[in-house]
Design an enzyme around this catalytic site. Structure first.
Site: not given
Lengths: 405, 405
Positions: A113, A141-143, A187, A243, A308
């Site tokens: 983003n 994005t891994i998020d 995040r 996290e 990760q």
């Protein structure tokens, strides 16, 4: 529009498949050149993203062979190098100067983003300054927190790593019972932490027994009560913690720890690259529950960290193929010329069979916004529903089979 | 000796292949039963090792199918459950009572140096008390620190995980340059930390650029000078640090951190399951080198933790086969009846081709002793020589191929 050169950049945190997207862009541009379409002359890779663009630091990709590109595609991390710089007006001006000097009229930027926002700013500045630029964002994005998208390239492979890590650690925790906390990236989005449940087997009492995502407020009191309940019931407790967990006032648990909170150029708190959150939570359990649950109570914490996103040899095949296709789709829309900018979104088609449709959207639909885990998956603030499998399972693909007595 | 029952136990920290050794023992015992040798009646798995033996807590393995056993063998962690109890005289007496009650006359115990010592104590007590017991130790430890052995089952798979983790993190560190510390398991032996170098490619300037093992004294001053030198030269620095590093007085760096050092029943300091050492070293670099190397200096630390021993889907095929064979060899020697006790050692045959010979040795040759990394591999206290590949490469097997510009 006359023929010009194309720049591709990779921004933000690396993933296991961002090089698939790079190669998707490059091979689609090479195909256009080979077909004599007269749109693109040279294909340039920006070394370390915007940080390279302002220094005229490019790698020529025009004639790289398919063999070489395929090996790059299969390699985790950002092969061109990345950057966390967030361009302001002066920074963007230098990018345009470089683009003009290099005769660049196509710009492809793979990232999350924050990076899509960078792409949007550059596209808007180009329009304002009358510079002929077609700018496309390629999702990554891994998020897994980009809006509009069903999911994003990079998530599936990171989720596979997290699932396999928890499968193994569940067996480890069963062999040497105790309380084990694993801190997972993501995040402000809980998708990756939720993926810790994908390896749980039916009727086996597998962990993680507790899962905490940022979409539910975190309370120390409830956490301790949850842990005590599970440990008393099962004699062990495996816990997945994002996290990004925070209290009901929105304060990240991490800020309670660090004397001086380190922030990056985007104003993000440093959440990764430290074991502090895991150690805090382990210490909390030892202090508050140690006496009650017995002197020999084993409490341990691991923080999965960069593994990760960068571990070699654990990519999801579906994720790889989709990331590649996102790169190709960006080129398809850019060369079609109908829109001067856009982002590629992955939309899941309705129905039982897993199928993805690639759709051009406006960059502003994803830029600087965060998608969150649907509350329907969150159970009592401390677990993830079985239905999350229907969502994440096809993206992650088959997991190894484990057996136990 | 008349026919009796056999007990197998799995002790200490789990590994990716300790279930291969379990299955090697079980299938060799099943073969003896099927052949009508009249030595063994029932095959019992001790639930949680010695902790199960004193409670008569056994799982009957006599008729488990080969299909089921093969799935168990391919699963990381200790399928029977493990224990860190260290039996004293009273504890051993309870084990004998259980063995007598269960008519147990063969005992197989898979574990590391502490566990082999447990096996030795039980064997000696049996001899003193005139109890007819044949006791064999089956080697296992990711630390690779058993004497006599060229290497131990479990090391190859853990080393493969560490190598693949560093391959990925090296690419990550190249994409977003900074200083990155990864803490690796191994207690007082540096083999696993040394394995971080196996993925380095020739001429690519790959990390880890610095490697610290417990076999060389650790000095903060030299560490900081090493980091400054590498970072100044390459603009980045990837560092492998063993959890067991200590100063020249032998004080573990970890004891400088923890207000209250937690010790287990064997007197071992808790080195794993916390990110404290990595965070200490990262903080040291930020404090001492931050100003000198620039305000934007990125310093991060990850602690690989239990993933090294339990991650699902990253076992070395060589390690799997050797662990299985160690189990079979233990049964072969036990049933041959020539020696009432022993341990199986893996000896590497001289010559260019990698070949392992399995040899019976006395338990006391490995019990409670620690093998260390040969000093010939350690360069200036901060790197591992290329020749380590000749040693560890064949044990780890092929690594994934990565590509870069």
């Amino acid at each position: 529009m006359s023929a010009g050169n194309a720049v591709i950049g990779q921004s933000g945190g690396p993933t296991a498949v961002i090089n698939q997207s790079l190669v998707g862009v490059v091979e689609a541009l090479q195909a256009s050149i080979a077909a004599g379409e007269g749109k693109v002359n040279k294909i340039l890779g920006a070394h370390h993203a915007v940080a390279g663009m302002v220094k005229d630091d490019y790698i020529d990709l025009t004639t790289r062979t398919q063999d070489f590109l395929d090996r790059i595609a299969d390699t985790p991390s950002s092969a061109l190098g990345s950057s966390r710089d967030k361009p302001d007006a002066a920074y963007c001006k230098r990018i345009f100067e470089s683009f003009a000097k290099q005769d660049v009229h196509y710009f492809f930027y793979a990232g999350g983003n924050d990076s899509s926002d960078t792409c949007r700013i550059i596209a808007e500045m180009a329009a304002e300054q009358g510079y002929d630029l077609t700018a496309y964002h390629v999702p990554k994005t891994i998020d897994n927190d980009l809006m509009v998208n069903d999911h994003t390239p990079g998530f599936g492979s990171a989720a596979k790593f997290v699932a396999q890590a928890f499968m193994g650690d569940n067996l480890d925790n069963a062999a040497l019972p105790g309380i084990k906390i694993n801190i997972v990236m993501g995040r402000h989005a809980g998708f990756l932490t939720a993926a810790s449940m994908l390896g749980r087997r039916e009727g086996k009492n597998d962990g993680p027994h507790l899962i905490y995502v940022p979409e539910a407020d975190f309370s120390e009191e409830k956490f301790l009560a949850d842990v005590e309940r599970v440990y008393t019931q099962h004699g062990r407790c495996l816990i997945a913690v994002s996290e990004g967990i925070h209290d009901s006032d929105g304060n990240p648990m991490m800020t309670k720890l660090q004397d001086e909170v380190e922030k990056d150029a985007h104003g993000n708190v440093q959440l990764s690259g430290t074991g502090a959150l895991g150690d805090l939570l382990a210490g909390l359990i030892k202090t508050k529950l140690g006496e009650k649950l017995g002197q020999k109570l084993r409490v341990r914490a691991d923080t999965f960290g960069y593994l990760q996103r960068s571990f070699v040899g654990c990519a999801s095949a579906v994720d790889q193929a989709e990331a590649r296709q996102c790169g190709r789709e960006a080129v398809k829309h850019a060369l079609a010329g109908e829109h001067k900018s856009g982002s590629i979104a992955m939309i899941r088609k309705p129905g039982d069979a897993y199928e993805i449709e690639y759709k051009r959207i406006e960059i502003k639909e994803v830029a600087a916004l965060t998608q969150h885990l649907d509350p329907k998956y969150i159970l009592d603030g401390c677990d993830i529903a079985e239905s999350f499998r229907d969502y994440a399972g096809p993206i992650v693909g088959d997991l190894p089979v484990v057996e136990s007595f």
